[in-house]
Design a protein around this motif. Structure first.
Motif, PDB file in Angstrom:
ATOM      1  N   VAL A 139       1.004  -1.140  -0.126  1.00 42.69           N
ATOM      2  CA  VAL A 139      -0.023   0.010  -0.063  1.00 42.69           C
ATOM      3  C   VAL A 139       1.091   1.332   0.094  1.00 42.69           C
ATOM      4  N   LEU A 140       1.839   1.278   0.871  1.00 43.89           N
ATOM      5  CA  LEU A 140       2.819   2.468   1.139  1.00 43.89           C
ATOM      6  C   LEU A 140       3.540   2.738  -0.113  1.00 43.89           C
ATOM      7  N   LYS A 141       4.232   1.670  -0.363  1.00 41.24           N
ATOM      8  CA  LYS A 141       4.952   1.762  -1.901  1.00 41.24           C
ATOM      9  C   LYS A 141       4.279   1.972  -3.105  1.00 41.24           C
ATOM     10  N   ALA A 142       3.081   1.867  -3.144  1.00 39.87           N
ATOM     11  CA  ALA A 142       2.301   2.223  -4.379  1.00 39.87           C
ATOM     12  C   ALA A 142       2.112   3.778  -4.331  1.00 39.87           C
ATOM     13  N   LEU A 143       1.446   4.184  -2.949  1.00 38.76           N
ATOM     14  CA  LEU A 143       1.360   5.605  -2.679  1.00 38.76           C
ATOM     15  C   LEU A 143       2.442   6.441  -3.323  1.00 38.76           C
ATOM     16  N   SER A 144       3.831   5.972  -2.524  1.00 35.56           N
ATOM     17  CA  SER A 144       4.993   6.623  -3.071  1.00 35.56           C
ATOM     18  C   SER A 144       5.201   6.668  -4.391  1.00 35.56           C
ATOM     19  N   GLY A 145       4.932   5.474  -5.150  1.00 37.03           N
ATOM     20  CA  GLY A 145       5.190   5.464  -6.454  1.00 37.03           C
ATOM     21  C   GLY A 145       4.466   6.435  -7.388  1.00 37.03           C
ATOM     22  N   PHE A 146       2.970   6.567  -7.075  1.00 34.14           N
ATOM     23  CA  PHE A 146       2.310   7.598  -7.603  1.00 34.14           C
ATOM     24  C   PHE A 146       2.800   9.126  -7.356  1.00 34.14           C
ATOM     25  N   GLN A 147       3.178   9.394  -6.225  1.00 36.25           N
ATOM     26  CA  GLN A 147       3.402  10.569  -5.631  1.00 36.25           C
ATOM     27  C   GLN A 147       4.938  10.948  -6.186  1.00 36.25           C
ATOM     28  N   LEU A 148       5.785   9.972  -6.631  1.00 36.47           N
ATOM     29  CA  LEU A 148       6.961  10.330  -7.340  1.00 36.47           C
ATOM     30  C   LEU A 148       6.838  10.856  -8.542  1.00 36.47           C
ATOM     31  N   THR A 149       5.812  10.556  -9.424  1.00 34.62           N
ATOM     32  CA  THR A 149       5.344  10.687 -10.686  1.00 34.62           C
ATOM     33  C   THR A 149       5.035  12.425 -10.751  1.00 34.62           C
ATOM     34  N   LEU A 150       4.868  12.926  -9.406  1.00 37.64           N
ATOM     35  CA  LEU A 150       4.315  14.299  -9.407  1.00 37.64           C
ATOM     36  C   LEU A 150       5.565  15.371  -9.608  1.00 37.64           C
ATOM     37  N   VAL A 151       5.961  15.454 -10.748  1.00 33.33           N
ATOM     38  CA  VAL A 151       7.225  16.096 -11.174  1.00 33.33           C
ATOM     39  C   VAL A 151       6.565  17.779 -11.492  1.00 33.33           C
ATOM     40  N   SER A 152       6.814  18.578 -10.982  1.00 32.55           N
ATOM     41  CA  SER A 152       6.565  19.810 -11.465  1.00 32.55           C
ATOM     42  C   SER A 152       7.835  20.571 -12.099  1.00 32.55           C
ATOM     43  N   GLY A 153       8.216  20.694 -13.330  1.00 26.36           N
ATOM     44  CA  GLY A 153       9.458  21.083 -13.979  1.00 26.36           C
ATOM     45  C   GLY A 153       9.111  21.781 -15.161  1.00 26.36           C
ATOM     46  N   THR A 154       7.654  22.107 -15.546  1.00 29.50           N
ATOM     47  CA  THR A 154       7.436  22.785 -16.772  1.00 29.50           C
ATOM     48  C   THR A 154       6.698  24.057 -16.577  1.00 29.50           C
ATOM     49  N   SER A 155       7.108  24.853 -15.799  1.00 31.49           N
ATOM     50  CA  SER A 155       6.640  26.261 -15.664  1.00 31.49           C
ATOM     51  C   SER A 155       7.624  27.206 -16.656  1.00 31.49           C
ATOM     52  N   LYS A 156       7.096  28.277 -16.675  1.00 31.54           N
ATOM     53  CA  LYS A 156       7.796  29.364 -17.688  1.00 31.54           C
ATOM     54  C   LYS A 156       9.228  29.307 -17.198  1.00 31.54           C
ATOM     55  N   TYR A 157       9.422  29.590 -15.684  1.00 31.65           N
ATOM     56  CA  TYR A 157      10.755  29.592 -15.281  1.00 31.65           C
ATOM     57  C   TYR A 157      11.731  28.353 -15.870  1.00 31.65           C
ATOM     58  N   ASP A 158      11.223  27.295 -15.755  1.00 26.05           N
ATOM     59  CA  ASP A 158      11.602  25.859 -16.556  1.00 26.05           C
ATOM     60  C   ASP A 158      12.230  26.047 -17.858  1.00 26.05           C
ATOM     61  N   SER A 159      11.216  26.654 -18.765  1.00 29.64           N
ATOM     62  CA  SER A 159      11.458  26.657 -20.019  1.00 29.64           C
ATOM     63  C   SER A 159      12.527  27.769 -20.363  1.00 29.64           C
ATOM     64  N   VAL A 160      12.562  28.769 -19.500  1.00 25.91           N
ATOM     65  CA  VAL A 160      13.591  29.876 -19.752  1.00 25.91           C
ATOM     66  C   VAL A 160      14.880  29.083 -19.237  1.00 25.91           C
ATOM     67  N   GLN A 161      14.936  28.396 -18.277  1.00 24.90           N
ATOM     68  CA  GLN A 161      16.190  27.416 -17.987  1.00 24.90           C
ATOM     69  C   GLN A 161      16.713  26.602 -19.024  1.00 24.90           C
ATOM     70  N   MET A 162      15.762  26.014 -19.844  1.00 26.95           N
ATOM     71  CA  MET A 162      16.004  25.317 -20.781  1.00 26.95           C
ATOM     72  C   MET A 162      16.433  25.984 -22.150  1.00 26.95           C
ATOM     73  N   GLY A 163      16.253  27.342 -21.954  1.00 28.02           N
ATOM     74  CA  GLY A 163      16.667  28.063 -23.305  1.00 28.02           C
ATOM     75  C   GLY A 163      15.555  27.968 -24.333  1.00 28.02           C
ATOM     76  N   MET A 164      14.317  27.929 -23.777  1.00 27.55           N
ATOM     77  CA  MET A 164      13.154  27.739 -24.893  1.00 27.55           C
ATOM     78  C   MET A 164      12.286  28.699 -24.737  1.00 27.55           C
ATOM     79  N   SER A 165      12.538  29.843 -23.873  1.00 25.45           N
ATOM     80  CA  SER A 165      11.569  30.967 -23.521  1.00 25.45           C
ATOM     81  C   SER A 165      12.412  31.916 -22.814  1.00 25.45           C
ATOM     82  N   GLY A 166      11.849  33.108 -22.881  1.00 21.78           N
ATOM     83  CA  GLY A 166      12.605  34.259 -22.103  1.00 21.78           C
ATOM     84  C   GLY A 166      11.638  35.038 -21.062  1.00 21.78           C
ATOM     85  N   TYR A 167      12.369  35.692 -20.167  1.00 22.46           N
ATOM     86  CA  TYR A 167      11.465  36.652 -19.363  1.00 22.46           C
ATOM     87  C   TYR A 167      11.051  37.772 -19.942  1.00 22.46           C
TER      88      TYR A 167
END
Lengths: 239, 334
Positions: free
Chosen positions: B167-195
């Protein structure tokens, strides 16, 4: 000294002998060491949900639950380790008589000391979640602080002024300064069977039952409680 | 010009979405995760099981509260507009439900860091009498009676026994997939956008004043510090001090990530500030310690505050918020 009163217990001992025999038969060579834990109160072997006298009083006591972890089992010969089992955890429970006996395939060794950790070692404590004896569904776990309970004893006593005359001692904690993990080391005779007495009167005395029937949070009191663990264990010499 | 912008925007979203077919993705500019994936390898079945459990109120004593009750996907898995967490029988908890994302980069959990591992974290809200009031033993019993769960556990673990560990490992499994790395800040970091100009100025102000605790790119240094908040006389919450009994940790709380901050209000461990402007205002006229003995003094003009806010808004990650992989698993509950 130890009371074996029912046929059930005798049957169970046969069962253990058979289990250990099979363990022996399967080992390619060497020997099986059988270590049996014997919880006692005032020199009498105890069972769950049975009335006993609190030593030195006229008050009574029953134990509903006695559960604890032991880990890192070792054998020594004159201070030198000869057998080491790291990262193996056993949940010992009064209500599960099978769990009171541990059979170890130790091979050809000579020893005169048996040692183990009472509790779950701190590296296991911080390494996530496990199954089997360490599955949190065994009830030996504190949710709010992510730690295994190392030792738990619960019951009732006429000495307790608490609701339903209950007492409960849940002893956990793995981070300094409130670690309750204790190292237990016992001089033993080199035999294939060890009887390890757990003298609960070293832990639970009339004063504790009447003054502090519940202890379930980290702090100095818990550390003091855990400090009594080593004195509780001793090797019962037979013959 | 307009078409150029459209093309640029489209390629950005495409590039950001490229790696997202994997169960867990590490944005290129993120450090290596803390979580040991070897101890709990992800697979599709496990993540699916964890997602179903996350949304299933069966985890609470009276089947009224699920994890998602206080951690809603549309609020970056926080509880927008609620200062303290809610529990069974209309109870109110003691702390603010934080957003759940980038947990693979976190070493310990809860506002006071009391939980040493993600796999064990769920036991805290499950066993809290103010939250779910349940035990994992009983949850396992309940789940074993449900045929549909038998199948989900089999798919996840190739084993149908259903245990607390699973039960616990499945709950962490799902929560590990919650990655927030697609904000405007991130796209600027990747050189795909500008402020824009405001954001660029705000970024400089941020780096000068905030970055020592809210360290990029996770926007936290995962430490525990006292940020000058006064004790709430009703909650009497001393934070990490309640754990370590040391004066240094008294009133020390986790430095939260600033990502997705438009959705995770109210702010602070007890949700005492409803607006971002109140949170920024708190740091004025305050001498702070960054935890390493260095003093921090934040003095901002009103235009600087506006610029800082413009930058902070670039940390909102709508791609994460509306990712269908994280939403309520309707198929299971209908």
């Amino acid at each position: 000294m130890r009371r074996i009163s029912t046929n059930q217990t005798i049957n169970f001992l046969y069962f253990i002998v058979i289990i250990c025999f099979f363990g022996f038969a399967q080992a390619s060579q060497g020997q099986t060491l059988k270590a049996e834990f014997v919880p006692l109160l005032g020199g009498v072997g105890i069972q769950a949900d049975t009335y006993y006298k609190v030593p030195d009083t006229d008050d009574s006591l029953t134990i509903k639950n006695l559960s604890f972890y032991i880990s890192n089992l070792r054998l020594f010969k004159n201070g030198e380790p000869v057998f080491i089992l790291n990262k193996t955890h056993h949940l010992i429970q009064l209500s599960n008589s099978k769990s009171l006996t541990i059979c170890l395939d130790v091979g050809e060794v000579e020893f005169n000391e048996f040692s183990f950790l009472l509790g779950v070692d701190s590296s296991t404590q911080v390494s996530g979640v496990f199954g089997g004896d360490l599955d949190p569904m065994n009830g030996m776990y504190w949710g709010w602080q992510g730690g295994y309970i190392n030792f738990k004893i619960e019951g009732n006593s006429s000495l307790c002024k608490s609701r339903k005359a209950r007492f409960s001692y849940h002893i956990g904690g793995y981070q300094a300064p409130f670690s309750s993990l204790r190292h237990i080391s016992l001089p033993v005779k080199d035999k294939s069977e060890l009887l390890i007495g757990i003298d609960l009167s070293k832990l639970i005395d009339p004063g504790l039952l009447s003054n502090k029937p519940h202890l379930m949070s980290l702090g100095d009191e818990m550390v003091e409680f855990a400090n009594k663990f080593p004195a509780m264990f001793y090797s019962i010499e037979t013959e | 010009m307009k078409w150029l912008m459209t093309v640029l925007l489209a390629t950005t979203s495409l590039a950001l979405a490229k790696n997202k077919s994997e169960l867990f993705f590490k944005p290129a500019h993120f450090p290596e995760p803390q979580y040991d994936f070897n101890s709990n390898p992800l697979n599709k079945g496990k993540v699916m099981l964890g997602r179903v459990l996350f949304y299933d109120p069966i985890l609470s004593a009276d089947s009224s509260i699920s994890c998602a009750s206080c951690h809603s996907p549309y609020n970056a898995f926080a509880h927008t507009d609620h200062d303290l967490s809610h529990g069974i029988n209309d109870q109110i908890g003691r702390r603010n439900a934080p957003g759940l994302f980038n947990l693979a980069w976190q070493e310990n959990f809860m506002w006071d860091g009391a939980i040493s591992h993600l796999d064990k974290q769920a036991l805290a809200p499950i066993s809290s009498t103010l939250e779910m009031g349940e035990t994992v033993e009983h949850i396992v019993k309940k789940l074993r009676r449900i045929a549909a769960y038998k199948k989900l556990f089999f798919n996840a673990f190739n084993d149908s026994s259903i245990t607390g560990e699973q039960v616990l490992k499945a709950l962490s499994g799902f929560q590990l997939t919650l990655v927030s790395g697609t904000s405007k800040y991130d796209s600027v970091q990747m050189g795909m956008s500008g402020y824009n100009i405001m954001e660029a100025k705000g970024y400089e102000i941020f780096k000068k004043n905030c970055n020592s605790c809210h360290v990029e790119p996770l926007f936290t240094n995962n430490s525990f510090i006292s940020n000058g908040l006064t004790l709430d006389p009703d909650l009497r919450d001393f934070g990490r001090g309640e754990l370590t009994y040391t004066s240094k940790d008294s009133m020390a709380f986790r430095v939260p990530s600033l990502r997705n901050l438009s959705f995770t209000y109210p702010y602070m461990h007890d949700g005492r500030f409803l607006k971002l402007s109140e949170a920024i205002k708190h740091y004025e006229n305050l001498d702070l310690n960054d935890g390493k003995g260095r003093a921090i003094r934040i003095r901002l003009s009103s235009s600087e505050k506006t610029e800082l806010t413009a930058f902070l808004l670039s940390l909102n990650d709508k791609n994460f918020l509306f990712d269908p992989k994280h939403q309520f698993p309707r198929f299971f509950f209908q």
